[in-house]
Design an enzyme around this catalytic site. Sequence first.
Site, PDB file in Angstrom:
ATOM      1  N   ASP A  75      35.533  46.621  49.652  1.00 46.41           N
ATOM      2  CA  ASP A  75      36.162  45.304  49.803  1.00 46.41           C
ATOM      3  C   ASP A  75      36.056  44.414  48.580  1.00 46.41           C
ATOM      4  O   ASP A  75      36.944  43.633  48.288  1.00 46.41           O
ATOM      5  CB  ASP A  75      35.569  44.572  51.012  1.00 46.41           C
ATOM      6  CG  ASP A  75      34.129  44.152  50.774  1.00 46.41           C
ATOM      7  OD1 ASP A  75      33.266  45.048  50.646  1.00 46.41           O
ATOM      8  OD2 ASP A  75      33.852  42.950  50.688  1.00 46.41           O
ATOM      9  N   ASP A  78      30.833  45.431  46.070  1.00 47.09           N
ATOM     10  CA  ASP A  78      29.808  46.288  46.664  1.00 47.09           C
ATOM     11  C   ASP A  78      30.394  47.655  46.995  1.00 47.09           C
ATOM     12  O   ASP A  78      31.511  47.973  46.621  1.00 47.09           O
ATOM     13  CB  ASP A  78      29.225  45.615  47.917  1.00 47.09           C
ATOM     14  CG  ASP A  78      30.330  45.183  48.881  1.00 47.09           C
ATOM     15  OD1 ASP A  78      31.339  45.904  48.996  1.00 47.09           O
ATOM     16  OD2 ASP A  78      30.196  44.122  49.518  1.00 47.09           O
ATOM     17  N   TYR A 227      31.120  39.607  57.011  1.00 49.27           N
ATOM     18  CA  TYR A 227      32.461  39.345  57.523  1.00 49.27           C
ATOM     19  C   TYR A 227      32.400  39.022  59.009  1.00 49.27           C
ATOM     20  O   TYR A 227      33.045  39.652  59.832  1.00 49.27           O
ATOM     21  CB  TYR A 227      33.393  40.531  57.238  1.00 49.27           C
ATOM     22  CG  TYR A 227      33.685  40.674  55.766  1.00 49.27           C
ATOM     23  CD1 TYR A 227      34.552  39.787  55.127  1.00 49.27           C
ATOM     24  CD2 TYR A 227      33.067  41.656  55.001  1.00 49.27           C
ATOM     25  CE1 TYR A 227      34.801  39.885  53.768  1.00 49.27           C
ATOM     26  CE2 TYR A 227      33.315  41.759  53.639  1.00 49.27           C
ATOM     27  CZ  TYR A 227      34.184  40.869  53.020  1.00 49.27           C
ATOM     28  OH  TYR A 227      34.430  40.963  51.671  1.00 49.27           O
ATOM     29  N   GLU A 464      32.811  37.222  41.849  1.00 48.14           N
ATOM     30  CA  GLU A 464      33.108  38.476  42.546  1.00 48.14           C
ATOM     31  C   GLU A 464      34.594  38.585  42.893  1.00 48.14           C
ATOM     32  O   GLU A 464      35.170  37.666  43.473  1.00 48.14           O
ATOM     33  CB  GLU A 464      32.278  38.594  43.823  1.00 48.14           C
ATOM     34  CG  GLU A 464      32.410  39.955  44.492  1.00 48.14           C
ATOM     35  CD  GLU A 464      31.396  40.172  45.614  1.00 48.14           C
ATOM     36  OE1 GLU A 464      31.163  41.341  45.989  1.00 48.14           O
ATOM     37  OE2 GLU A 464      30.839  39.183  46.124  1.00 48.14           O
TER      38      GLU A 464
END
Length: 485
Positions: A75, A78, A227, A464
């Site tokens: 995603d 990571d 999430y 990120e």
Amino acid sequence: MASFHFLFFLFFSFFVVCDVHGYPNYGDALAKSILFFEGQRSGRLPADQKITWRSNSGISDGSNAHVDLTGGYYDAGDNVKFGFPMAFTTTMLSWSAIEYGKRMGTQLESVQVAIRWATDYLLKAANTTPNKLYVGVGDPNSDHRCWERPEDMDTPRSVYSVSPENPGSDVAAETAAALAAASIVFRKTDPQYSKILLKTSKKVMEFAMTYRGAYSDSLGSAVCPFYCSYSGYKDELLWGASWLLRATNDGSYFAFLKSLGANDDTDIFSWDNKYAGARVLLSRQALVNKDKTFESFRVQAEDFMCNILPNSPTSKTQYTPGGLMYKLSESNLQYVTSITFLLSTYAKFMMASSHTFNCGSTLVTPDTLRNLAKKQVDYILGENPLKMSYMVGYGDRFPVRIHHRGSSLPSLVSHHNAIGCEGGFQPFFYSGNPNPNILTGAIVGGPDQNDNYPDDRADYSHSEPATYINAALVGPLAYLVGSYH
């Protein structure tokens, strides 16, 4: 001589970023925004892989549950495959292709490849085990304690799912939306694949509607705080039904979404909150197809626009001094790109129907929305106080210390030995050096409310990248490619 070379470099850099009319080079940005997805791939990489510092990873995903869950996307920075944001990413890429595919030129095929990399995985997740939807691979808590390449993963590749006993209406309905939207994308180019996508979408939506519950409640720390479904699952049920209605024209989906009574006012659109997206999607029926039964969704879509526009009397949206929408401190550009998509697309529907509306006494035309959308895109591409592009590899100044494991660690090509769980922190994560691998096209979390950007790898809320930031910008970029030559 050195000064001549420097001046030539400056001139060349400007020429690359701006076309002859002085606009950012939207074509270059579009191509790179799609190329980014290759850097997020999990599984066995194809021979035509262009981001060559990546290698095969996660090739036994699902094996500990005796299923094949290889493929799909990581995603963000990571090495976890979270089904919820992956499905939203897929829906937004598909919506981009549906609305703006004709403006994409040769990039349409690249978008379809990016969509298919996700849908192949989502089909496995939905069709492998009866009455079960797989929604994640990789223990996020273990993964986030490590700084290692996806090619070296040695953390548990735990498999997570929702079922009638442990429901997840939100993640299931989002998966249904992704498959339904993608079925429209492939309807002409691969009708057989399109039928499989649609059939699976209907099945997963039925599951979402029948077994109600938030997946956060079922899965706990496997998805929270990463999430969590903060907005609940009613917005995903609305979103999933809206996409199935678009894909099938089956009135039962309209009856279902009317029964939800989803009247929540909103000023955001994201992987978690789909109300505004569903309303803009449904308003197409009211505007373009002149169907009066969809009028309530048009009104709600316009209320949302009035919550966004800076000169609206009901605006709920903060803007930075440089003109960027500012919604939340963590990964703000995800909201900017998603809302920008809705601005562009609602303007498209307004234009097709010669429609305008008012926010109080302020007249809103298609150009009102498009101008704001263009300003947001241009800011991301470097027209901002720092003169920095927030898309990696675009322009002559962009983030070079992004919070991304694969980008920040030497590739297998240059460093053959495995780098263990904690082996990447020193000397790589804590280094002030630029990342060795350029994740071309990645859009980072972005600047703060004062237009400042530290370019610090450890500052993940700003540095990120994520698939859902990029996916939502593909459509607006394609629109701008077709409008500003």
